[in-house]
Structures are given as C-alpha cells and as structure tokens.
Design an enzyme around this catalytic site. Structure first.
Site, mmCIF file in Angstrom:
data_model
loop_
_atom_site.group_PDB
_atom_site.id
_atom_site.type_symbol
_atom_site.label_atom_id
_atom_site.label_comp_id
_atom_site.label_asym_id
_atom_site.label_seq_id
_atom_site.Cartn_x
_atom_site.Cartn_y
_atom_site.Cartn_z
ATOM 1 N N GLY A 54 0.833 -1.147 -0.061
ATOM 2 C CA GLY A 54 0.054 0.117 0.063
ATOM 3 C C GLY A 54 0.943 1.208 0.107
ATOM 4 N N GLY A 56 1.343 5.344 1.176
ATOM 5 C CA GLY A 56 1.296 5.981 2.479
ATOM 6 C C GLY A 56 2.322 5.764 3.350
ATOM 7 N N HIS A 57 3.230 4.905 2.837
ATOM 8 C CA HIS A 57 4.487 4.493 3.770
ATOM 9 C C HIS A 57 5.800 5.324 3.183
ATOM 10 C CE1 HIS A 57 1.883 1.837 5.636
ATOM 11 N NE2 HIS A 57 1.793 1.066 4.280
ATOM 12 N N LYS A 105 5.958 -7.591 2.883
ATOM 13 C CA LYS A 105 5.452 -7.017 4.103
ATOM 14 C C LYS A 105 4.522 -8.243 4.433
ATOM 15 C CE LYS A 105 4.848 -2.717 4.016
ATOM 16 N NZ LYS A 105 4.891 -2.756 2.475
ATOM 17 N N ASP A 110 -1.272 -8.320 0.529
ATOM 18 C CA ASP A 110 0.252 -8.334 0.035
ATOM 19 C C ASP A 110 0.620 -9.757 -0.526
ATOM 20 O OD1 ASP A 110 0.322 -5.610 0.054
ATOM 21 O OD2 ASP A 110 1.538 -5.548 1.825
ATOM 22 N N HIS A 219 -0.663 1.648 9.767
ATOM 23 C CA HIS A 219 -1.956 1.819 8.956
ATOM 24 C C HIS A 219 -2.779 2.547 9.694
ATOM 25 C CE1 HIS A 219 0.100 -1.504 6.760
ATOM 26 N NE2 HIS A 219 -0.453 -0.933 5.946
#
Lengths: 331, 331
Positions: A54, A56-57, A105, A110, A219
C-alpha cells in the site's frame, strides 16, 4: 475538504508518482498503467528485486528503487495492496533471466497478490518470495493468525539483499540471505498522534494529552496498549528492550539500527532518540555498529517512531556498507 | 508532559546534537561548549562558510555542514539566536586564513549576534556577511521594519556558495555570489497546522477545519492571512505565482526550486506539490531546471510547505550541480 496538500484523495498516489519522476529522473521511472516504478536505467545482469504494498508509507518502497536496492516497486492505493497484475507487469519489466526476488511485508492482501503474481508469471522465470514480519507488537503465526506485521525491517532486507544482488549472487543465495535478515531483526513502534488519511479531517484514533499508543503498526490502527507518555530516556528502553530480547542480542554483540519516524516526527526527536538508543545499548554491552535515523517507513502523518534492530554479522555489515543510490537513501 | 519524544525541553538541542554526532561521525563533529558543529574532517585551503540561527529548523543548518556546503553551523536554543561568543568560537575553529563568509537569515537577533561576532574576531580574519531575506509574506526593509524574514532560500545560498568555496573562489567573489542568489530568489509558505514547541501541548495558533494560514514564517507565528484550504492545483499557484513575479521570471526563463516541508508534511504531499509546481511553471513558459523536495527548513512539526524559486543562470546551475555530501543533502 481534506486537511492535506493534495487534490482528490483518489488521485494522490498517481500524482505523487508523477512528482517522484520529476524529482528523480536519473533514478526512477514511473510506469502509469499498470502502475509501478522502476530504475530509470535498468540493470540486466543480476537478480531483480521487487517490493511493494500500500501507499502512504513513503519513502518506502518507491524511493528505495535504485542502484544497490530495488529494481522495481509496486504501490497500491493508500494502505491497500497492489494488484497481482501490477506486480506481474513490474516483474516482467525488470526480470532479465537471472530470477526475481519479491520482498513482501506480512499482510494478508500483499502476500496474496504477490503469490498470485508469482503463479501468473511464466514458469521460465525463477521467482522467490521473502516475507518480512518484524513487528513485535503483533502475535506470531503460531497463534493461528496471519502472524506478525511487516514494518521497518523491510528497509534492512531491501538494502542488504540489494547489495548482494549487485555483487552477482544467485536468487537462492539472496532469498536465503533475506530470510536470515528477517530472522535477526525486530521492530517496536509508538505513536503520540495517529495519522489522518487523505480525504479525512480527523486522526484515525484519538489520544488524550499525556497518552501514547504503544505497539502501533503503520496503518493508523490502535496499538497493543495505551500508556502514559514518557521522557525519551524511558521511552526508548521500552521500545528497544523487547527488540533486543527478541533478536537475542547479548553483551558483546553489535546491531544495525533504524530509528524511523512514522511521518510527522521531527529530526530533533529522532536525533534525541538515537542518542538514547546508543546509551541504552551501551548499558547492555551491545555495540551500535551502524545507525540511520529518518522518516523511512511512514504511516502517513503519524507522529511517532519505531526502533528496528538487526543483530550484526560481518556479512550484514559488509552489505549494509555497500554503495546505495536511491531517492531516499544514498551513500 | 511535553507531547514530543524528548527529555527536558531545555536539553533537546544538546541531546539532538549528540545524536547527530552518533548518526554522522564521518561528516560532522559536535563541539559542546561553546556549542557549534563543524565538519569532522576540516578543510583548510578555502574560504570558510558558517551559518546558524535558532534550532527547531532541522535539518537546517547543522545537517548542511559537509563537503560542498558549510564548514560550521551554530545552533541557538529552539527559535532563539546563538550567542556572539558561540559564533566567534565557530569561526575561529574553521577559518584558516582564507576568510569567513557568515550566512545569516534576516532576524534581528541573528543579525545582531553574527555582527557582534564579526567585530569580536581578530582584524586579521577577513569576514563577510550575506543576509538572506527571501520571505515574500513579510515587508521589505523599505517600510522601516526589520525587513523580510530569511527562510528556505538560505539552502540555495549555502549550496551555491559552498560549491564556489570548494572551487577556491575568494571571499569577495563568494559574498557577491551569495548576494546575487538572494536577489534572484524568493519564498512563500502556507500552514495547515501550526507547530507545538517542546514543552508545550497545543500548537502555537489554532486553525479551524477548512482553514489554512497563508504567508507563515518558520517560528510558529501567524501568517499574513487565513484563507480557505484549497486543492493543491489551486494552492501551489497561490504560492508560486507571487514568487515568480518577485524574481521577475518570465517566459523562456528557468528556475531552481525547493519544495520544502515545514516539519510534519508527508512525502506524498511534497511530491504532489512538485507535480503541480511543474505544471504551473509550464503554463507560464518557465522551465523547472532543477527541483528538490523534502523537509529542509522546518518550523518544528508544522504541517505546511514553502515554495522557493531561484531564477537560474548558467553559473547558479553549474554550482548547484556540484557534488555535496552533508547529513541532509548528498549528490
């Protein structure tokens, strides 16, 4: 109106990747459809390393694409796995007959999508998967759940395996190396303020003054428990103590450390945390062989940090020190 | 209890500098009393560049010490000027007979203390001062006040003068160069949330949902006006438009841009802002010759960003591209 400097929340990942391409044209190239990022100059004589997950990291994973680390990164939407078709296309773009290592991860989505991608690829392409599950605040797979989350130790896996790939090691060797890095590393995190996803106007959870959330992930979910805030000299041992125990580092050992800001943490705080980490390790007779501090694996704009420790070996240190040239890490 | 990862607020600068020394032993050395930071390996055959100012803006200036930028940085307490004695000691440590350039952001305290330091130094040491006053949201000195504040353009001055110093240019030439960079650059900033100083638990000013503070500085003060938040595609032209006008960049010109996070701004936002900046400049026929994005000149944990533009010349581009190796900038 979202309280962020963005346009429509659904466009943020695409637009940020366009920005990334403008910022680092010599390092990365953005492939729009299906969406993935590769090195701007491909390397064709080595095992290909691909990661993703995802968005956002950031800077993870897109800004770890470059010489000495990844060949491609595959971002999903914010906090959502990329699709198997995106991952397959990225592997096909960068795998050149020497095999592909997928660094994943440990999240259900994922793992699923990277596994499907591996199955969809031509059997002529050799593929191995390394799953990173370093977050001590989550239960191990032994308890029947999905197992520990993957967080900032993924940086150490990408750096060390990336260096091994540049040196021409085989897929089997690099996959084995990656699993040994995962086994020798662990992470624990804390938040003083949660993150606000794009399009939202309040943080994903609320803390009262004087509270911190201990054992958070990346998250915006609640952590293991809410504790009273503490001075850095008490907080860093709360984080590093269980990590040291987990990796079984004892007096005389050394570690590679990542002091990681979760998004909105100031450099002053990360530097103070680094000084406290060194002081804590010294009290245990453990050497801080290498340390980096920065916002590397973020949970959007969460205010907090994680401590990742990897128990040093000569091999890990040698590969850690090898040159790297990516948007977020260069030495 | 402070809502930050620190110990006592009064110790944060010292402890963070200890952390900096642990993180970058090959780049910087921390001198404790009086307090300043130098390169860990001194350069003795060139003009010495010294900057400094209040802490809380990290990585500025301490993480811009290194090959190709500063020789020394002198941090005060958070948001407070260093003393003249600190500055004098730093100059005496790094000036080796080729002269010293003091790069000073335009604040009353900084100007005073750097000037006193220059007077206290032996007359055998040649010293020049370049004052950086790029913040468009403040009035010029013509109106009788202290003049415009110095903000992120100081990074472009330190980078370009640093490269000129490495090439052996004289103090007079470098001071003239620095003043030309200041004249050709300007900055405008916006905040979506103010910063919370160490030891405090609420931001220095409050914004309601849907509001942003336009024309903020880097010390948590209110800006020029409170406006309604806007999509990045509207916000970036609001910032970049006046900056383009101020530096008199017109169709056919090029610029060097710094997209600067004010502390808690996420990489996704800075990347989106970069894409919007390119698109805005393109609409004006102006080329984005070079651009960097990151949290370089922060206001503690303020959520917001600034846009700095420097009108390109061949000389500026050549010096911008020269190698740099500091904690915060390496290429």
């Amino acid at each position: 109106m979202s309280n962020h400097i963005i346009n429509r929340p659904e466009d943020v990942v695409h637009e940020a990747l366009e920005g990334l391409g403008i910022l680092y044209p010599d390092i990365v190239a953005y492939h729009r459809d299906p969406r993935f990022v590769t090195r701007s100059v491909a390397s064709t004589d080595k095992v290909a390393l691909i990661s993703g997950g995802g968005a956002g990291h950031e800077p993870l994973h897109t800004e770890f694409v470059g010489t000495g680390m990844l060949d491609a990164a595959v971002p999903g939407a914010v906090f959502a796995s990329p699709t198997a078709l995106q991952i397959k296309a990225a592997v096909e773009n960068v795998e050149t007959g020497h095999g592909a290592l997928l660094i994943v991860k440990n999240y259900t989505g994922d793992k699923l999508n990277f596994s499907i991608a591996a199955e969809l690829l031509s059997p002529e392409r050799e593929v191995a998967i390394v799953v990173v599950d370093d977050d001590l605040s989550t239960a191990t797979a032994d308890s029947g759940g999905p197992g520990r989350r993957g967080t900032a130790a993924v940086l150490t896996v990408e750096k060390i395996c990336g260096a091994a790939a540049e040196r021409g090691r085989s897929l089997t060797e690099i996959a084995d190396l990656g699993r040994r890095v995962v086994s020798a590393s662990a992470t624990l995190s804390v938040a003083l303020r949660s993150c606000t996803p794009p399009g939202h106007s309040v943080p994903s959870f609320q803390l009262n003054e004087g509270e911190m959330e201990f054992g958070v992930g990346i998250h915006g979910e609640r952590g293991r428990e809410t504790r009273a805030t503490a001075a850095a000299s008490e907080l860093i041992p709360q984080l590093a103590g269980p990590v040291v125990a987990e990796i079984a580092a004892v007096e005389g050992d050394g570690v590679i450390a990542v002091v990681n800001g979760l998004g909105a943490t100031h450099g002053l705080e990360l530097a103070v945390a680094t000084a406290e980490l060194q002081s804590f390790l010294k009290s245990k007779g453990i050497t801080l062989d290498r340390v980096i501090a920065g916002s590397f694996v973020t949970a959007l704009d969460m205010h907090g940090l994680s401590i990742t420790l990897l128990r040093s070996t000569e091999e890990f240190l040698d590969l850690w020190d090898a040159p790297v040239h990516t948007a977020a890490l260069t030495w």
